[in-house]
Write a protein that holds these residues in place. Sequence first.
Motif, mmCIF file in Angstrom:
data_model
loop_
_atom_site.group_PDB
_atom_site.id
_atom_site.type_symbol
_atom_site.label_atom_id
_atom_site.label_comp_id
_atom_site.label_asym_id
_atom_site.label_seq_id
_atom_site.Cartn_x
_atom_site.Cartn_y
_atom_site.Cartn_z
ATOM 1 N N MET A 1 -9.343 6.526 10.757
ATOM 2 C CA MET A 1 -9.567 6.579 9.327
ATOM 3 C C MET A 1 -10.076 5.212 8.894
ATOM 4 O O MET A 1 -9.541 4.184 9.278
ATOM 5 C CB MET A 1 -8.251 6.927 8.621
ATOM 6 N N SER A 2 -11.088 5.202 8.074
ATOM 7 C CA SER A 2 -11.651 3.929 7.631
ATOM 8 C C SER A 2 -10.725 3.262 6.622
ATOM 9 O O SER A 2 -9.876 3.904 6.009
ATOM 10 C CB SER A 2 -13.033 4.145 7.033
ATOM 11 N N SER A 3 -10.925 1.956 6.457
ATOM 12 C CA SER A 3 -10.095 1.186 5.530
ATOM 13 C C SER A 3 -10.247 1.709 4.101
ATOM 14 O O SER A 3 -9.285 1.789 3.360
ATOM 15 C CB SER A 3 -10.475 -0.280 5.610
ATOM 16 N N SER A 4 -11.472 2.073 3.740
ATOM 17 C CA SER A 4 -11.741 2.588 2.400
ATOM 18 C C SER A 4 -11.015 3.907 2.166
ATOM 19 O O SER A 4 -10.430 4.129 1.098
ATOM 20 C CB SER A 4 -13.241 2.767 2.221
ATOM 21 N N THR A 5 -11.031 4.772 3.160
ATOM 22 C CA THR A 5 -10.361 6.070 3.044
ATOM 23 C C THR A 5 -8.845 5.890 2.978
ATOM 24 O O THR A 5 -8.173 6.572 2.203
ATOM 25 C CB THR A 5 -10.738 6.978 4.230
ATOM 26 N N ALA A 6 -8.322 4.974 3.794
ATOM 27 C CA ALA A 6 -6.877 4.721 3.785
ATOM 28 C C ALA A 6 -6.435 4.166 2.438
ATOM 29 O O ALA A 6 -5.396 4.572 1.905
ATOM 30 C CB ALA A 6 -6.513 3.764 4.904
ATOM 31 N N THR A 7 -7.206 3.253 1.889
ATOM 32 C CA THR A 7 -6.872 2.684 0.581
ATOM 33 C C THR A 7 -6.935 3.757 -0.493
ATOM 34 O O THR A 7 -6.056 3.835 -1.355
ATOM 35 C CB THR A 7 -7.839 1.535 0.234
ATOM 36 N N SER A 8 -7.951 4.606 -0.441
ATOM 37 C CA SER A 8 -8.086 5.692 -1.408
ATOM 38 C C SER A 8 -6.911 6.655 -1.295
ATOM 39 O O SER A 8 -6.373 7.108 -2.306
ATOM 40 C CB SER A 8 -9.394 6.427 -1.170
ATOM 41 N N SER A 9 -6.503 6.953 -0.080
ATOM 42 C CA SER A 9 -5.382 7.859 0.143
ATOM 43 C C SER A 9 -4.087 7.265 -0.419
ATOM 44 O O SER A 9 -3.312 7.958 -1.071
ATOM 45 C CB SER A 9 -5.231 8.143 1.637
ATOM 46 N N ARG A 10 -3.857 5.977 -0.159
ATOM 47 C CA ARG A 10 -2.651 5.321 -0.692
ATOM 48 C C ARG A 10 -2.679 5.282 -2.214
ATOM 49 O O ARG A 10 -1.654 5.453 -2.860
ATOM 50 C CB ARG A 10 -2.518 3.908 -0.125
ATOM 51 N N THR A 11 -3.858 5.065 -2.781
ATOM 52 C CA THR A 11 -3.984 5.043 -4.239
ATOM 53 C C THR A 11 -3.661 6.410 -4.830
ATOM 54 O O THR A 11 -2.945 6.507 -5.834
ATOM 55 C CB THR A 11 -5.404 4.608 -4.651
ATOM 56 N N LEU A 12 -4.170 7.456 -4.207
ATOM 57 C CA LEU A 12 -3.877 8.808 -4.686
ATOM 58 C C LEU A 12 -2.389 9.132 -4.557
ATOM 59 O O LEU A 12 -1.803 9.745 -5.458
ATOM 60 C CB LEU A 12 -4.704 9.830 -3.914
ATOM 61 N N LEU A 13 -1.773 8.725 -3.450
ATOM 62 C CA LEU A 13 -0.342 8.970 -3.269
ATOM 63 C C LEU A 13 0.477 8.188 -4.301
ATOM 64 O O LEU A 13 1.470 8.708 -4.824
ATOM 65 C CB LEU A 13 0.090 8.609 -1.854
ATOM 66 N N ALA A 14 0.069 6.960 -4.592
ATOM 67 C CA ALA A 14 0.780 6.173 -5.599
ATOM 68 C C ALA A 14 0.652 6.818 -6.982
ATOM 69 O O ALA A 14 1.620 6.857 -7.747
ATOM 70 C CB ALA A 14 0.247 4.746 -5.616
ATOM 71 N N ALA A 15 -0.523 7.336 -7.297
ATOM 72 C CA ALA A 15 -0.719 8.026 -8.570
ATOM 73 C C ALA A 15 0.124 9.303 -8.627
ATOM 74 O O ALA A 15 0.720 9.616 -9.663
ATOM 75 C CB ALA A 15 -2.198 8.353 -8.767
ATOM 76 N N LEU A 16 0.175 10.017 -7.526
ATOM 77 C CA LEU A 16 1.006 11.222 -7.456
ATOM 78 C C LEU A 16 2.475 10.870 -7.637
ATOM 79 O O LEU A 16 3.207 11.567 -8.342
ATOM 80 C CB LEU A 16 0.782 11.937 -6.119
ATOM 81 N N LEU A 17 2.902 9.780 -7.018
ATOM 82 C CA LEU A 17 4.284 9.336 -7.154
ATOM 83 C C LEU A 17 4.619 9.033 -8.609
ATOM 84 O O LEU A 17 5.671 9.436 -9.110
ATOM 85 C CB LEU A 17 4.524 8.105 -6.276
ATOM 86 N N ALA A 18 3.728 8.353 -9.301
ATOM 87 C CA ALA A 18 3.949 8.045 -10.717
ATOM 88 C C ALA A 18 4.036 9.322 -11.553
ATOM 89 O O ALA A 18 4.914 9.458 -12.410
ATOM 90 C CB ALA A 18 2.832 7.145 -11.230
ATOM 91 N N ALA A 19 3.143 10.254 -11.282
ATOM 92 C CA ALA A 19 3.153 11.526 -12.028
ATOM 93 C C ALA A 19 4.433 12.312 -11.757
ATOM 94 O O ALA A 19 5.015 12.898 -12.682
ATOM 95 C CB ALA A 19 1.925 12.347 -11.658
ATOM 96 N N LEU A 20 4.878 12.331 -10.508
ATOM 97 C CA LEU A 20 6.120 13.036 -10.171
ATOM 98 C C LEU A 20 7.324 12.382 -10.831
ATOM 99 O O LEU A 20 8.242 13.082 -11.289
ATOM 100 C CB LEU A 20 6.311 13.076 -8.652
ATOM 101 N N ALA A 21 7.331 11.057 -10.898
ATOM 102 C CA ALA A 21 8.450 10.358 -11.543
ATOM 103 C C ALA A 21 8.517 10.700 -13.030
ATOM 104 O O ALA A 21 9.597 10.950 -13.567
ATOM 105 C CB ALA A 21 8.307 8.854 -11.341
ATOM 106 N N VAL A 22 7.367 10.738 -13.675
ATOM 107 C CA VAL A 22 7.333 11.108 -15.100
ATOM 108 C C VAL A 22 7.791 12.555 -15.278
ATOM 109 O O VAL A 22 8.589 12.864 -16.174
ATOM 110 C CB VAL A 22 5.920 10.898 -15.684
#
Length: 62
Positions: A1-22
């Motif tokens: 997995m490329s660095s860009s894809t990994a960063t994008s994936s982590r960003t999406l997971l972090a956004a999902l985590l925030a939405a789930l917490a709310v």
Amino acid sequence: MSSSTATSSRTLLAALLAALAVAEVVVVTGDASDGVRYGGGAVLAVAILAVVYRLSKGSSAR
């Protein structure tokens, strides 16, 4: 997995985590019946744990 894809994936997971917490706060503090609040809260808590696990697994793979 490329660095860009990994960063994008982590960003999406972090956004999902925030939405789930709310969503967890909204469900648990809402006016629904206890069964709905606790059941929905439990489902959301499991989803939060799964996202946290996935985030930690991704960062330890480096």
